[in-house]
Design a protein around this motif. Structure first.
Motif, PDB file in Angstrom:
ATOM      1  N   VAL A  14      49.023  28.992  -5.049  1.00  0.00           N
ATOM      2  CA  VAL A  14      48.306  28.871  -6.316  1.00  0.00           C
ATOM      3  C   VAL A  14      47.944  27.404  -6.520  1.00  0.00           C
ATOM      4  N   LEU A  15      46.663  27.148  -6.742  1.00  0.00           N
ATOM      5  CA  LEU A  15      46.166  25.789  -6.953  1.00  0.00           C
ATOM      6  C   LEU A  15      45.662  25.657  -8.387  1.00  0.00           C
ATOM      7  N   TRP A  16      46.224  24.718  -9.115  1.00  0.00           N
ATOM      8  CA  TRP A  16      45.694  24.426 -10.449  1.00  0.00           C
ATOM      9  C   TRP A  16      45.389  22.948 -10.544  1.00  0.00           C
ATOM     10  N   HIS A  17      44.667  22.572 -11.554  1.00  0.00           N
ATOM     11  CA  HIS A  17      44.163  21.207 -11.644  1.00  0.00           C
ATOM     12  C   HIS A  17      45.244  20.237 -12.093  1.00  0.00           C
ATOM     13  N   GLY A  18      45.880  20.551 -13.234  1.00  0.00           N
ATOM     14  CA  GLY A  18      46.829  19.618 -13.818  1.00  0.00           C
ATOM     15  C   GLY A  18      46.132  18.599 -14.688  1.00  0.00           C
ATOM     16  N   LEU A  19      46.814  17.480 -14.965  1.00  0.00           N
ATOM     17  CA  LEU A  19      46.304  16.435 -15.872  1.00  0.00           C
ATOM     18  C   LEU A  19      45.968  17.015 -17.247  1.00  0.00           C
ATOM     19  N   TYR A  20      46.696  18.062 -17.621  1.00  0.00           N
ATOM     20  CA  TYR A  20      46.572  18.691 -18.940  1.00  0.00           C
ATOM     21  C   TYR A  20      45.213  19.370 -19.145  1.00  0.00           C
ATOM     22  N   LEU A  21      44.506  19.687 -18.048  1.00  0.00           N
ATOM     23  CA  LEU A  21      43.246  20.411 -18.194  1.00  0.00           C
ATOM     24  C   LEU A  21      43.503  21.834 -18.681  1.00  0.00           C
ATOM     25  N   GLU A  22      44.351  22.565 -17.948  1.00  0.00           N
ATOM     26  CA  GLU A  22      44.673  23.945 -18.332  1.00  0.00           C
ATOM     27  C   GLU A  22      45.854  23.919 -19.308  1.00  0.00           C
ATOM     28  N   ALA A  23      45.627  23.302 -20.455  1.00  0.00           N
ATOM     29  CA  ALA A  23      46.719  23.016 -21.387  1.00  0.00           C
ATOM     30  C   ALA A  23      47.448  24.268 -21.854  1.00  0.00           C
ATOM     31  N   GLN A  24      46.727  25.379 -21.958  1.00  0.00           N
ATOM     32  CA  GLN A  24      47.338  26.614 -22.461  1.00  0.00           C
ATOM     33  C   GLN A  24      48.144  27.337 -21.386  1.00  0.00           C
ATOM     34  N   MET A  25      48.068  26.887 -20.141  1.00  0.00           N
ATOM     35  CA  MET A  25      48.708  27.579 -19.026  1.00  0.00           C
ATOM     36  C   MET A  25      49.840  26.781 -18.381  1.00  0.00           C
ATOM     37  N   GLY A  26      50.064  25.566 -18.850  1.00  0.00           N
ATOM     38  CA  GLY A  26      51.016  24.692 -18.195  1.00  0.00           C
ATOM     39  C   GLY A  26      52.412  25.286 -18.085  1.00  0.00           C
ATOM     40  N   ARG A  37      41.454   7.509 -16.291  1.00  0.00           N
ATOM     41  CA  ARG A  37      41.222   7.061 -17.662  1.00  0.00           C
ATOM     42  C   ARG A  37      42.300   7.648 -18.567  1.00  0.00           C
ATOM     43  N   ALA A  38      42.756   6.874 -19.530  1.00  0.00           N
ATOM     44  CA  ALA A  38      43.740   7.372 -20.485  1.00  0.00           C
ATOM     45  C   ALA A  38      43.124   8.467 -21.349  1.00  0.00           C
ATOM     46  N   HIS A  39      43.941   9.436 -21.747  1.00  0.00           N
ATOM     47  CA  HIS A  39      43.497  10.496 -22.640  1.00  0.00           C
ATOM     48  C   HIS A  39      43.282   9.915 -24.034  1.00  0.00           C
ATOM     49  N   ASP A  40      42.289  10.423 -24.745  1.00  0.00           N
ATOM     50  CA  ASP A  40      41.967   9.866 -26.059  1.00  0.00           C
ATOM     51  C   ASP A  40      42.861  10.408 -27.172  1.00  0.00           C
ATOM     52  N   THR A  41      43.677  11.418 -26.870  1.00  0.00           N
ATOM     53  CA  THR A  41      44.495  12.051 -27.902  1.00  0.00           C
ATOM     54  C   THR A  41      45.985  11.991 -27.604  1.00  0.00           C
ATOM     55  N   ASP A  60      49.401  10.580 -25.648  1.00  0.00           N
ATOM     56  CA  ASP A  60      50.021   9.456 -24.943  1.00  0.00           C
ATOM     57  C   ASP A  60      50.516   9.900 -23.572  1.00  0.00           C
ATOM     58  N   ASN A  61      50.432   8.995 -22.608  1.00  0.00           N
ATOM     59  CA  ASN A  61      50.940   9.230 -21.258  1.00  0.00           C
ATOM     60  C   ASN A  61      50.251  10.403 -20.557  1.00  0.00           C
ATOM     61  N   LYS A  62      49.037  10.734 -20.993  1.00  0.00           N
ATOM     62  CA  LYS A  62      48.231  11.733 -20.304  1.00  0.00           C
ATOM     63  C   LYS A  62      46.876  11.118 -19.978  1.00  0.00           C
ATOM     64  N   PHE A  63      46.115  11.816 -19.121  1.00  0.00           N
ATOM     65  CA  PHE A  63      44.894  11.226 -18.582  1.00  0.00           C
ATOM     66  C   PHE A  63      43.710  12.182 -18.737  1.00  0.00           C
ATOM     67  N   ASP A  64      42.531  11.593 -18.710  1.00  0.00           N
ATOM     68  CA  ASP A  64      41.294  12.377 -18.710  1.00  0.00           C
ATOM     69  C   ASP A  64      41.272  13.228 -17.438  1.00  0.00           C
ATOM     70  N   PRO A  65      41.190  14.564 -17.565  1.00  0.00           N
ATOM     71  CA  PRO A  65      41.257  15.405 -16.369  1.00  0.00           C
ATOM     72  C   PRO A  65      39.939  15.596 -15.638  1.00  0.00           C
ATOM     73  N   HIS A  66      38.810  15.115 -16.181  1.00  0.00           N
ATOM     74  CA  HIS A  66      37.483  15.461 -15.657  1.00  0.00           C
ATOM     75  C   HIS A  66      37.118  14.660 -14.403  1.00  0.00           C
ATOM     76  N   VAL A  67      38.015  14.652 -13.428  1.00  0.00           N
ATOM     77  CA  VAL A  67      37.836  13.802 -12.248  1.00  0.00           C
ATOM     78  C   VAL A  67      36.733  14.301 -11.317  1.00  0.00           C
ATOM     79  N   TRP A  68      36.328  15.559 -11.458  1.00  0.00           N
ATOM     80  CA  TRP A  68      35.262  16.085 -10.591  1.00  0.00           C
ATOM     81  C   TRP A  68      33.900  15.491 -10.926  1.00  0.00           C
ATOM     82  N   MET A  69      33.800  14.771 -12.040  1.00  0.00           N
ATOM     83  CA  MET A  69      32.511  14.251 -12.468  1.00  0.00           C
ATOM     84  C   MET A  69      31.994  13.105 -11.620  1.00  0.00           C
TER      85      MET A  69
END
Length: 317
Positions: A78-90, A115-119, A121-130
């Motif tokens: 099972v492959l998931w993204h992480g970095l709090y992207l799938e926040a409801q499934m963590g 990039r640091a998350h805007d909301t 603490d200690n989390k990151f922007d997950p949109h790395v595919w951009m």
């Protein structure tokens, strides 16, 4: 894809029983379409990949269905993204990893690149595919996960990953060349939510999202009012909707600017958190980014090829 017979001829693999190769594909479940595409590109006929989130699906809000749970509990990997992207499934994934091989492929990226998350603490922007240069790190993590799950196919995965990464690098070159032709005063990207930060950092754009990094954040009236004033003051004439986010807030921007006598148009629809339709070029990672790069460039004053890097973009984009 690289075939086992070809590698055998080159002496790169041994003559393992066929049952260990083509007859029993590795069952892989991936959350996002981008990860599923990477697994297919690298795995070839050694894998059977099921993607959970299709076109137009917002991963920030997605919750696993009963069908998803069955697929993941039966998967080899099972492959998931992480970095709090799938926040409801963590929480579900952390429980599942006690029973199955579960890999958060974006968590392997060097945190200094994020990039640091805007909301949070200690989390990151997950949109790395951009940005393709950062996504290649995820492709490598997918290769590692597939290799660990099926070591005997390592030469196939390595060869396929090398070929795919060459295309990803070619996409980076196309983006750099094409987006450099956008006039400097037009390099402002206004979108529904803040999914394009890495894109902006890589290619020199100021990125303004109505919502924050997560689509679960609220788009307040004050934020819309601020952006309307900015559109008018800086004479910005194009904003962008996203395929996986409601266009309601973008329409409010356009209407607000019109009320002040300034005409703003939709520059195009971008793929932010999900790819295009299955079976289309835009339904692949390369096609998704090729589309975004080409649409942004043309809408903001560059002269990009209408059909993209290799002429594969669907007509009408």
């Amino acid at each position: 894809m690289i075939r086992r017979s070809f590698l055998l001829a080159l002496g790169l693999v041994t003559a393992l029983p066929l049952m260990a190769w083509a007859d029993t594909p590795l069952k892989v479940v991936a959350t996002t379409g981008m990860i599923a595409d990477a697994a297919r590109q690298i795995g070839g006929d050694q894998v059977e990949v099921k993607g959970l989130m299709g076109p137009g699906v917002d991963p920030h809000a997605y919750r696993q269905t009963r069908t998803d749970i069955v697929a993941m509990t039966r998967a080899d990997l099972v492959l998931w993204h992480g970095l709090y992207l799938e926040a409801q499934m963590g929480e579900f994934f952390h429980d599942l990893e006690r029973k199955r091989t579960v890999v958060a492929v974006a968590e392997g990226i060097d945190k200094s690149k994020l990039r640091a998350h805007d909301t949070y603490d200690n989390k990151f922007d997950p949109h790395v595919w951009m940005t393709p240069a950062l996504w290649r790190d995820v492709v490598i993590e997918v290769q590692k996960a597939l290799t660990a799950a099926r070591p005997e196919a390592a030469p196939i995965f390595e060869a396929n990953a090398k070929a795919h990464l060459a295309d990803v690098d070619r996409l980076t070159a196309y983006a750099e060349t094409t987006l450099a032709t956008v006039p400097d005063n037009n390099k402002v990207l206004v979108t529904a939510h803040d999914a394009f930060g890495y894109f902006g950092d890589s290619f020199g754009f100021e990125v303004l999202g109505i919502q924050g990094i997560s689509t679960q954040s609220e788009a307040g009236l004050n934020r819309i009012g601020e952006l309307v004033d900015l559109l008018v003051d800086r004479k910005i004439t194009a904003v962008f909707v996203e395929s996986s986010v409601s266009d309601r807030s973008i329409r409010a921007l356009i209407e607000g600017a019109a009320a002040k006598g300034h005409v703003v148009q939709v520059g195009g629809e971008l793929f932010s958190d999900a790819m295009g339709e299955d079976g289309t070029y835009e339904g692949t990672y390369l096609g998704m980014l090729d589309h975004n790069i080409t649409v942004i460039a043309n809408a903001l004053g560059a002269d990009a090829p209408a059909r993209g890097m290799d002429g594969k973009l669907s007509a009408g984009f």
